[in-house]
Design an enzyme around this catalytic site. Structure first.
Site, PDB file in Angstrom:
ATOM      1  CB  CYS A 185      -2.630  28.206 -34.077  1.00 46.92           C
ATOM      2  SG  CYS A 185      -2.785  26.534 -34.823  1.00 46.92           S
ATOM      3  CB  SER A 235      -2.920  22.460 -42.909  1.00 47.19           C
ATOM      4  OG  SER A 235      -4.326  22.763 -42.935  1.00 47.19           O
ATOM      5  CD  GLU A 255      -5.416  20.962 -39.970  1.00 51.45           C
ATOM      6  OE1 GLU A 255      -6.052  20.284 -39.224  1.00 51.45           O
ATOM      7  OE2 GLU A 255      -5.457  21.907 -40.508  1.00 51.45           O
ATOM      8  CB  THR A 260      -5.768  21.943 -31.040  1.00 53.14           C
ATOM      9  OG1 THR A 260      -6.042  22.512 -31.872  1.00 53.14           O
ATOM     10  CG2 THR A 260      -4.191  21.318 -30.890  1.00 53.14           C
TER      11      THR A 260
END
Length: 422
Positions: free
Chosen positions: A50, A107, A112, A191
Site C-alpha cells: 500500500c 516505512s 514495522e 494488516t
C-alpha cells in the site's frame, strides 16, 4: 554487473499515484516475465504494498530509463509524471535501500515488521516466475539476514507501532471506550490480522471480518472470537458497525457512498469511523463528504504514526549502522566473487599451459633427451607461455600511455619492492 532499485513510495507519490502503479498478486508473475523480456534486465523482483511499488533488478549495465518506460507503459501512465515521483538507486545504494526497506527503516511506520514478510513474498513470487537468478538471489538472502540482525540486535520493533496500530489509536481518540464499539474489518491479510489483534486487545465489543472467501474470513475470525461474513453481506452488517477498517487487494472500491449513506440512515446518523488502508482504495473518496463519517486513508495516519515513533529514534540510528555494515559486507563478497571468477579462469589457462609443457618434456625424455635438458626446456616453455599474454598487454598499455594500468600491473605482480615469496 549492476543492481537497481527503482520505484515510488509514500514519500514521493500520493495515494492516487501509488494505487495506479500498484501490482496485484495476479499481475506480478506475468509482469516480471514481461519486464525481463522487454527491457535489458537479467533478473527482477517486484515489491508492491500500500505504501510502495518497487522493482529490484540485475542488469549488465545500468539502464533505468528503459525500465521506467516499461513501467509507465504497463500501467498506462505518462512517463514524465512517473519520472517526477520515481527514485532510482544503483549498485551499493540499491543494496542499502533494499536492506533499509526490509528492516522497516524506509516505512511510513518506522520499524514495522510486515514489510519483511512482504519482501519475502516478493522473492518467492519472483522465483516462481523464474525471474530471480544467482546474483539477485544472493542479494535477497543478504537482505533478509541483515533485517533479522536489525530485529534481533536493536529495539526498533519492540513498540507496537504499525499502520494497524495507528488506525486503532485513532479510533480510540474518536470513541472514548472501544469496549462499547463494534468493528467491521474488510480483508483477511496481515494488516487486517494486526488490526483485529489490536482491537481485540482493546476489548472491542464485537468484531466482524468480511472477505471475498468465507474460509479465510473464518480462519481469522476464529483467532479473536469474531464473526465471519462474505463481502456481499457487508450492506446488511454495516449499520451495526462503529468502526470500519479495510485492506484488500481489490481493484475496485468495496464500499460506495450510497451504501454508507444508507447505513447512516439506519444508524440515525450515529458517527462512523473508517480507515482505508488499501491501495487501490477500498472505500470511495466521496464517502468523506458524508456527515457523521470520519474517513482516513493511509496518508492521513502520518500524524498519529509520527507521535508513536519517538521511542524508536535511537534504535533506528543503530539499525542504520547495521544496514550500512550489511551492505558493505555484501558488496565486498560480490567483489570477491568477481575476483574468484577471474582467478579461476586464469588458473585454468595456466594449468592447461603447464600440462602442454609437461607433455612436451615427457616426449623429450622418451626420445632420449637428457633429463636436465628436458627440465630446462620445460621451465623455459612454461615461463614464456605464462608471460606472453601479460607482456603483450603491458606493451599495449605503454603504447597507449595508460600509466595507471602499468602502475596497477606493478602492484598486481608485486614488483614494487615486495617479497618474491608466495
Amino acid at each position: 554487473m549492476s543492481f537497481i532499485a527503482l520505484g515510488i513510495n509514500h514519500k514521493t507519490a500520493s495515494v492516487d499515484v501509488r494505487e495506479r502503479v500498484a501490482f496485484t498478486p495476479e499481475q506480478t508473475v506475468e509482469a516480471l516475465q514481461q519486464l525481463c523480456r522487454l527491457t535489458p534486465t537479467r533478473e527482477a523482483a517486484i515489491l508492491s504494498t500500500c505504501n510502495r511499488s518497487e522493482l529490484y533488478l540485475h542488469q549488465d549495465q545500468v539502464q533505468p530509463d528503459a525500465v521506467l518506460a516499461w513501467l509507465a507503459d504497463y500501467h498506462r501512465l505518462n512517463l514524465d509524471d512517473l519520472r517526477a515521483c520515481a527514485y532510482v538507486h544503483t549498485d551499493a545504494e540499491a543494496v542499502r535501500h533494499m536492506m533499509r526497506v526490509a528492516s522497516g527503516l524506509d516505512s511510513m511506520v518506522l520499524g514495522e515488521p510486515q514489510i519483511l514478510g512482504q519482501m519475502k513474498s516478493a522473492y518467492a513470487v519472483a522465483r516462481e516466475a523464474g525471474s530471480v537468478g544467482p546474483l539477485l538471489g544472493r542479494l535477497f538472502q543478504a537482505t533478509f539476514s541483515t533485517a533479522k540482525t536489525v530485529r534481533t540486535d536493536t529495539a526498533i520493533g519492540e513498540s507496537p507501532v504499525s499502520v494497524a496500530f495507528a488506525a486503532v489509536s485513532l479510533a480510540r481518540q474518536i470513541f472514548a471506550k472501544l469496549d462499547r464499539s463494534q468493528a467491521l474489518l474488510i480483508g483477511a491479510g496481515e494488516t487486517i490480522t494486526l488490526v483485529a489483534r489490536h482491537l481485540h486487545e482493546q476489548g472491542v465489543k464485537r468484531i466482524v471480518v468480511a472477505n471475498r472467501t468465507l474460509e479465510r474470513a473464518s480462519l481469522l475470525a476464529e483467532q479473536f472470537g469474531a464473526h465471519a461474513i462474505l463481502l456481499a453481506d457487508i450492506p446488511q452488517e454495516l449499520p451495526n458497525c462503529d468502526i470500519v477498517i479495510s485492506s484488500t487487494a481489490s481493484q475496485l472500491p468495496i464500499l460506495g457512498k450510497g451504501a454508507v449513506e444508507q447505513a447512516l440512515k439506519v444508524r440515525k446518523h450515529k458517527p462512523m469511523f473508517m480507515v482505508d488502508i488499501a491501495v487501490p482504495r477500498d472505500i470511495e473518496p466521496q464517502v468523506a463528504e458524508l456527515d457523521d463519517v470520519y474517513l482516513y486513508t493511509v496518508d492521513d495516519l502520518h500524524e498519529v504514526i509520527t507521535e508513536n515513533l519517538k521511542s524508536r529514534h535511537d534504535a533506528a540510528l543503530a539499525a542504520e549502522e547495521l544496514v550500512a555494515s550489511g551492505a558493505d559486507d555484501f558488496m565486498l563478497r560480490l567483489r570477491e566473487l568477481a575476483a574468484v571468477d577471474v582467478l579461476k579462469a586464469y588458473r585454468q589457462r595456466a594449468e592447461r599451459q603447464r600440462d602442454e609443457e609437461l607433455q612436451r618434456a615427457m616426449r623429450l625424455l622418451a626420445s632420449g633427451v637428457p633429463a636436465e635438458e628436458a627440465l630446462a626446456q620445460l621451465a623455459r616453455g612454461l615461463t614464456n607461455k605464462l608471460l606472453h599474454a601479460p607482456s603483450v598487454q603491458l606493451k599495449k598499455f605503454s603504447a597507449e600511455g595508460r600509466i595507471e594500468a602499468l602502475a596497477m600491473a606493478e602492484e598486481l605482480f608485486a614488483l614494487n619492492g615486495g617479497s618474491d615469496t608466495p
